[in-house]
Design a protein around this motif. Structure first.
Motif, PDB file in Angstrom:
ATOM      1  N   SER A   1       0.830  -1.210   0.000  1.00 25.05           N
ATOM      2  CA  SER A   1       0.000   0.000   0.000  1.00 25.05           C
ATOM      3  C   SER A   1       0.870   1.267   0.000  1.00 25.05           C
ATOM      4  CB  SER A   1      -0.944  -0.018   1.200  1.00 25.05           C
ATOM      5  OG  SER A   1      -0.224  -0.228   2.376  1.00 25.05           O
ATOM      6  N   TRP A   2       2.148   1.107   0.324  1.00 29.13           N
ATOM      7  CA  TRP A   2       3.083   2.237   0.257  1.00 29.13           C
ATOM      8  C   TRP A   2       3.734   2.330  -1.120  1.00 29.13           C
ATOM      9  CZ3 TRP A   2       4.236   5.631   4.291  1.00 29.13           C
ATOM     10  CH2 TRP A   2       3.665   5.295   5.536  1.00 29.13           C
ATOM     11  N   ALA A  36       3.259   3.431  -4.032  1.00 29.38           N
ATOM     12  CA  ALA A  36       3.354   4.671  -4.810  1.00 29.38           C
ATOM     13  C   ALA A  36       4.515   5.550  -4.360  1.00 29.38           C
ATOM     14  CB  ALA A  36       2.041   5.438  -4.700  1.00 29.38           C
ATOM     15  N   PHE A  37       4.952   5.380  -3.120  1.00 31.89           N
ATOM     16  CA  PHE A  37       6.033   6.228  -2.590  1.00 31.89           C
ATOM     17  C   PHE A  37       7.403   5.562  -2.689  1.00 31.89           C
ATOM     18  CE2 PHE A  37       2.149   7.199  -0.224  1.00 31.89           C
ATOM     19  CZ  PHE A  37       2.021   8.544  -0.521  1.00 31.89           C
ATOM     20  N   TYR A  87      -5.105 -16.250  -8.586  1.00 32.34           N
ATOM     21  CA  TYR A  87      -5.571 -15.281  -9.583  1.00 32.34           C
ATOM     22  C   TYR A  87      -4.515 -14.185  -9.800  1.00 32.34           C
ATOM     23  CZ  TYR A  87      -8.550 -11.862 -11.932  1.00 32.34           C
ATOM     24  OH  TYR A  87      -9.065 -10.967 -12.845  1.00 32.34           O
ATOM     25  N   HIS A  88      -3.799 -13.849  -8.713  1.00 27.51           N
ATOM     26  CA  HIS A  88      -2.746 -12.822  -8.805  1.00 27.51           C
ATOM     27  C   HIS A  88      -1.353 -13.457  -8.887  1.00 27.51           C
ATOM     28  CE1 HIS A  88      -6.060 -10.379  -7.096  1.00 27.51           C
ATOM     29  NE2 HIS A  88      -5.555  -9.479  -7.889  1.00 27.51           N
ATOM     30  N   ALA A 123       2.443  -4.107 -15.805  1.00 21.18           N
ATOM     31  CA  ALA A 123       2.682  -4.295 -14.371  1.00 21.18           C
ATOM     32  C   ALA A 123       2.501  -5.773 -14.049  1.00 21.18           C
ATOM     33  CB  ALA A 123       1.695  -3.466 -13.570  1.00 21.18           C
ATOM     34  N   ASN A 124       3.149  -6.213 -12.978  1.00 17.86           N
ATOM     35  CA  ASN A 124       2.932  -7.606 -12.575  1.00 17.86           C
ATOM     36  C   ASN A 124       1.743  -7.682 -11.626  1.00 17.86           C
ATOM     37  OD1 ASN A 124       4.247  -7.381  -9.760  1.00 17.86           O
ATOM     38  ND2 ASN A 124       5.855  -6.665 -11.130  1.00 17.86           N
ATOM     39  N   TRP A 125       1.151  -8.840 -11.567  1.00 17.38           N
ATOM     40  CA  TRP A 125      -0.110  -9.010 -10.844  1.00 17.38           C
ATOM     41  C   TRP A 125       0.045  -8.926  -9.335  1.00 17.38           C
ATOM     42  CZ3 TRP A 125      -5.071  -9.404 -12.685  1.00 17.38           C
ATOM     43  CH2 TRP A 125      -5.205  -9.497 -14.071  1.00 17.38           C
ATOM     44  N   HIS A 126       1.198  -9.373  -8.828  1.00 13.84           N
ATOM     45  CA  HIS A 126       1.347  -9.417  -7.365  1.00 13.84           C
ATOM     46  C   HIS A 126       2.048  -8.193  -6.811  1.00 13.84           C
ATOM     47  CE1 HIS A 126       5.166 -10.786  -8.846  1.00 13.84           C
ATOM     48  NE2 HIS A 126       4.688 -11.953  -9.225  1.00 13.84           N
ATOM     49  N   GLY A 127       2.578  -7.352  -7.661  1.00 13.84           N
ATOM     50  CA  GLY A 127       3.199  -6.112  -7.202  1.00 13.84           C
ATOM     51  C   GLY A 127       4.618  -6.266  -6.693  1.00 13.84           C
ATOM     52  N   LYS A 157      -1.244 -13.207 -23.543  1.00  9.80           N
ATOM     53  CA  LYS A 157      -0.601 -13.780 -22.368  1.00  9.80           C
ATOM     54  C   LYS A 157      -0.955 -12.939 -21.149  1.00  9.80           C
ATOM     55  CE  LYS A 157       3.920 -15.438 -20.844  1.00  9.80           C
ATOM     56  NZ  LYS A 157       5.367 -15.350 -21.021  1.00  9.80           N
ATOM     57  N   ARG A 158      -1.732 -13.534 -20.240  1.00  6.26           N
ATOM     58  CA  ARG A 158      -2.206 -12.755 -19.081  1.00  6.26           C
ATOM     59  C   ARG A 158      -1.089 -12.478 -18.092  1.00  6.26           C
ATOM     60  NH1 ARG A 158      -4.685 -14.450 -14.150  1.00  6.26           N
ATOM     61  NH2 ARG A 158      -5.929 -12.765 -13.236  1.00  6.26           N
ATOM     62  N   VAL A 171      -2.180   5.875   1.674  1.00  5.51           N
ATOM     63  CA  VAL A 171      -1.663   4.523   1.875  1.00  5.51           C
ATOM     64  C   VAL A 171      -2.784   3.539   2.167  1.00  5.51           C
ATOM     65  CG1 VAL A 171      -0.351   3.146   3.553  1.00  5.51           C
ATOM     66  CG2 VAL A 171       0.663   5.183   2.553  1.00  5.51           C
ATOM     67  N   LYS A 176      -4.764  -0.036  -5.943  1.00  2.05           N
ATOM     68  CA  LYS A 176      -4.089  -1.003  -6.807  1.00  2.05           C
ATOM     69  C   LYS A 176      -4.778  -1.087  -8.167  1.00  2.05           C
ATOM     70  CE  LYS A 176      -2.168  -5.552  -6.984  1.00  2.05           C
ATOM     71  NZ  LYS A 176      -2.204  -6.910  -6.513  1.00  2.05           N
ATOM     72  N   PRO A 234      -3.359  -5.228 -14.018  1.00  4.45           N
ATOM     73  CA  PRO A 234      -2.972  -5.171 -15.432  1.00  4.45           C
ATOM     74  C   PRO A 234      -4.173  -5.412 -16.344  1.00  4.45           C
ATOM     75  CG  PRO A 234      -1.507  -6.612 -14.181  1.00  4.45           C
ATOM     76  CD  PRO A 234      -2.658  -6.274 -13.283  1.00  4.45           C
ATOM     77  N   TRP A 286      -7.891 -12.171 -22.695  1.00  3.33           N
ATOM     78  CA  TRP A 286      -7.515 -13.037 -21.569  1.00  3.33           C
ATOM     79  C   TRP A 286      -8.660 -13.955 -21.137  1.00  3.33           C
ATOM     80  CZ3 TRP A 286      -4.767  -8.812 -18.129  1.00  3.33           C
ATOM     81  CH2 TRP A 286      -3.536  -8.490 -18.728  1.00  3.33           C
ATOM     82  N   PHE A 339      -0.393 -17.921 -27.634  1.00  5.52           N
ATOM     83  CA  PHE A 339      -1.404 -17.549 -26.638  1.00  5.52           C
ATOM     84  C   PHE A 339      -2.773 -17.336 -27.285  1.00  5.52           C
ATOM     85  CE2 PHE A 339       2.678 -16.654 -24.809  1.00  5.52           C
ATOM     86  CZ  PHE A 339       2.559 -17.348 -23.620  1.00  5.52           C
TER      87      PHE A 339
END
Lengths: 541, 198
Positions: free
Chosen positions: A29-30, A32-33, A278-279, A318-322, A365-366, B19, B24, B27, B47, B158
């Motif tokens: 959650s931080w 962005a900083f 899912y992530h 972006a990646n799904w899990h961050g 490709k997801r 925060v 979030k 993608p 997808w 894919f």
């Protein structure tokens, strides 16, 4: 000095918190900083600068009476600061915090003391330092406003001699620290030589006499999911016979996790049992894994391939899990072997993968994986038993052939929620031809039935992707794996096993991407003398 | 001093709100000239799945999607190239070009050839379409992409999940597997059909 201190503290806090996001999802959650990208080396470098300042300031403080000619007349404002009881306390808190932060950081780097405890302490102190900023700088700002900035950032010629001595001593200390860290090589991993005639069985028993005669290299890995506290000790032994290298790797894991994304029949149809898949961050219903990274490059952060953050590549998804991506920034290849307790162990293999430059984005490709790719295979495959995955439900591709007559067989797969102990003698793999195509009419299984999700189209992969033979057994809270690979495979996607190669280990306890890690790599050192066991063996012959 | 204290409180509060708020962004898929079509021919997201056909917005061609269901679209079946006279199907004319019933599949009583697949797909009206035919060599080359992962075919795997080898019928069988290989002989190959967008 104060300005450099401020900058280094802020950089280290931000890079450190970003590194912590990998195993502390709440910190995302931080995000962005926090900075993104390859941060491990930067974090260590800035920590060295910070350590230099802290040591220099320690000396400065100790001998300040000798250096500062006009200390007693150095200004009413600073005098008033020093008299503030509040600020004295806060500054002592800052000094203590910084010292502890540097101490725990050094412990993590040099693998001193229990990694989990040190990591936790390092994190808590970092949060204290984070709180220190508003308590120290914020309160000063409230007290003195913009005048404070002048005092901090405007260079003063007061105490010129002291400043020169301080700056000089800092440079000397910095050079000393850099020397200490740079001459401190990665942890050596001795590769013992054995005769070509010695038979090595890749069966996970590690009952060859040579293994008993070798002292293991221990690596405390931390920052993963599960394992009780996210950390596990990995032990590794290695031998080579001039053609192949053999490794015996064991690691603590209280549970043998083979329930890889099981399929559960519900009143609404079939569902994948998951808690984050899912992530791409499943941490409950997943097989155990172990990854080995090999590289000619010994940079921190898995040979510099760990690029943290949700979007470290501005022109890529972006990646799904961050957490981040693995990729190289040049044309080099980093070898990555992944052992998977269900998908590859039954094939007697590790999945031979590699890390290179970020791949092209493909619309269908997801999951974009940047530089993480698999070696080519000629044939063989494991596939997941769903026609298409959605979080809301799936349709299986196939159902067990002898269902429901063979209900005893199906019964062995039934698990209780959050149970990770595997049923006895169950591989949690269904061979393709032991199943038949799914149709609603055939699906007579009762609601609540659990099935494995892994289908083997063939009993092993073939080709470049199958270069690493491996098999592991779980017993008494520990996985023991034997693996072998040719020293030179001839593949441009493999690293030659030779002197000086660096190696990293990561263990996964029923987690998809959340793995343990260690800071300093192991470095292969080929021992030329034939191991004692072989000499005795030859004498016997 | 009070204003500065307030300012500090506001900054800290703003940080905490930022925060703790859900910010979030997940993608999303990027645009492509390939479009997945479901069994009724309706477009679905890049997808999403499963899908039965793939529309190429560049060429207007609609391609069959292969799968591993052991049905008529299974990508692991092989087909000998055979075209019945006039392309009318074997039930009308047993004479034709190529080799009849020389491939492997489970959905025909005899072994399989490309005319069997054409007939089945026309009967099934895959994606609501009934003009399925074999592609020409030029049409086949539109599948080729200029980017390849090690060991993968030079097609977008894919969208074309289990497509490894493509055979076309006129005037001679040609197969595509990572690069073009002429298969002038009787070796059965994977086959894919296409049709034009209406």
């Amino acid at each position: 000095m104060h300005t450099v201190l401020m900058i280094t503290v802020v950089i280290n806090l931000l890079t450190g918190l970003r590194i912590a996001t990998v195993h502390r999802p709440a910190l995302l959650s931080w995000s962005a900083f926090l900075p993104q990208g390859s941060l491990h080396s930067l974090h260590l470098t800035v920590a060295l600068i910070l350590l230099t300042i802290v040591i220099s300031y320690g000396f400065y403080h100790l001998f300040s009476q000798h250096f500062i000619e006009n200390k007693r007349n150095s200004g009413s404002q600073s005098k008033s600061h020093s008299k503030s009881r509040y600020h004295q306390l806060i500054i002592y808190l800052g000094y203590s915090g910084l010292s502890l932060l540097l101490f725990t950081g050094a412990c993590l780097y040099f693998d001193f003391l229990p990694a989990n405890l040190i990591l936790e302490t390092h994190y808590i102190i970092a949060l204290i330092i984070l709180a220190y900023i508003p308590l120290h700088a914020g309160v000063y700002f409230v007290q003195y406003g913009s005048k404070l900035l002048t005092n901090i950032f405007v260079f003063t010629k007061k105490n010129g001699k002291a400043n020169i001595i301080f700056a000089s001593s800092s440079i000397v200390i910095a050079i000393s620290l850099v020397s200490v860290f740079s001459v401190n090589p990665p942890v050596p991993l001795i590769i013992h030589q054995i005769e070509l005639s010695i038979k090595m069985q890749i069966d996970g028993f590690a009952d060859e006499e040579i293994w008993a005669s070798i002292k293991p290299q221990r690596v405390n890995t931390f920052g993963g999911a599960n394992f009780g506290n996210g950390s596990t000790q990995v032990q590794i032994k290695a031998v080579q016979n001039g053609i192949e290298a053999f490794f015996n790797i064991s690691w603590q894991d209280t549970s043998q996790s083979l329930h890889h994304l099981p399929l559960l029949k519900t009143v609404n149809g079939w569902q994948v049992m998951e808690d984050g898949f899912y992530h791409y961050d499943e941490k409950t219903y997943y097989e155990d894994k172990l990854a080995v990274i090999l590289s000619n490059n010994c940079d921190l952060g898995a040979a510099g391939t760990a690029h943290l953050g949700a979007k470290p590549l501005p022109d890529k998804p972006a990646n799904w899990h961050g957490k981040g991506y693995h990729y190289t920034t040049d044309d080099s290849i980093v070898d990555l072997w992944q052992w998977k307790a269900v998908r590859t162990n039954n094939m007697l293999l590790m999945d031979d993968n590699y890390i290179s430059k970020p791949s092209k984005v493909l619309a269908g490709k997801r999951r974009y994986t940047a530089g993480y790719k698999t070696d080519a295979k000629r044939s063989g495959a494991y596939v997941m038993n769903w026609q298409w995955y959605t979080a809301n439900g799936i349709t299986p591709k196939r159902l067990p052939k002898y269902m429901p007559k063979d209900s005893e067989d199906i019964q062995a797969y039934q698990i209780t929620p959050n149970s990770h102990q595997a049923g006895k003698n169950k591989s949690w793999v269904i061979p393709w031809y032991d199943a038949k195509p799914y149709t609603a009419e055939l699906d007579t299984l009762a609601v609540g039935t659990v099935l494995p999700s892994v289908l083997y189209r063939s009993n092993r992969l073939e080709g470049d992707r199958a270069d690493v033979r491996a098999f592991a057994r779980w017993q008494n809270g520990q996985w023991s794996m034997e693996l072998s690979r040719k020293l030179i495979t001839g593949s441009k996607y493999d690293i030659e096993l030779k002197e000086g190669i660096c190696l990293w280990l990561a263990a996964f306890d029923h987690s998809q991407t959340a793995h343990t890690r260690h800071v300093r790599p192991l470095q292969l050192q080929f021992k030329q003398e034939t191991a004692q066991f072989e000499q005795e063996s030859d004498n016997d012959l | 001093m009070i204003y500065r204290a307030l300012l500090l409180c506001v900054v800290i509060a703003a940080l905490i709100i930022n925060v703790t708020s859900e910010n979030k962004v997940e993608p999303i898929s990027v645009a492509s000239h390939w479009v997945k079509l479901d069994v009724s021919g309706k477009p679905i997201d890049n997808w999403a799945g499963p899908w039965s056909c793939i529309l190429d917005n560049k060429t207007g061609l609609i391609w069959e999607n292969k799968d591993d269901s052991e049905g008529i679209h299974d990508g692991f079946w092989s087909y000998s190239w055979f075209e019945s006279k006039g392309g009318q199907g074997k039930e009308f004319d047993s004479a034709g070009l190529g080799v009849e019933n020389w491939g492997d599949c489970h959905f025909e009583k005899d072994r399989c050839d490309t005319q069997d697949l054409i007939n089945r797909m026309r009967q099934e009206k895959t994606c609501g379409l009934s003009q399925w035919r074999l592609p020409t060599a030029n049409e086949l080359t539109t599948l080729v992409i200029n980017y390849q992962q090690p060991g993968e075919p030079v097609i977008d795997v894919f969208f074309f999940l289990t497509l490894n080898v493509v055979i076309i019928g006129l005037p001679m069988p040609i197969s595509l597997c990572m690069d073009f290989i002429n298969t002038w002989g009787r070796e059965p190959q994977q086959s894919i059909l296409l049709t034009e967008k209406k």
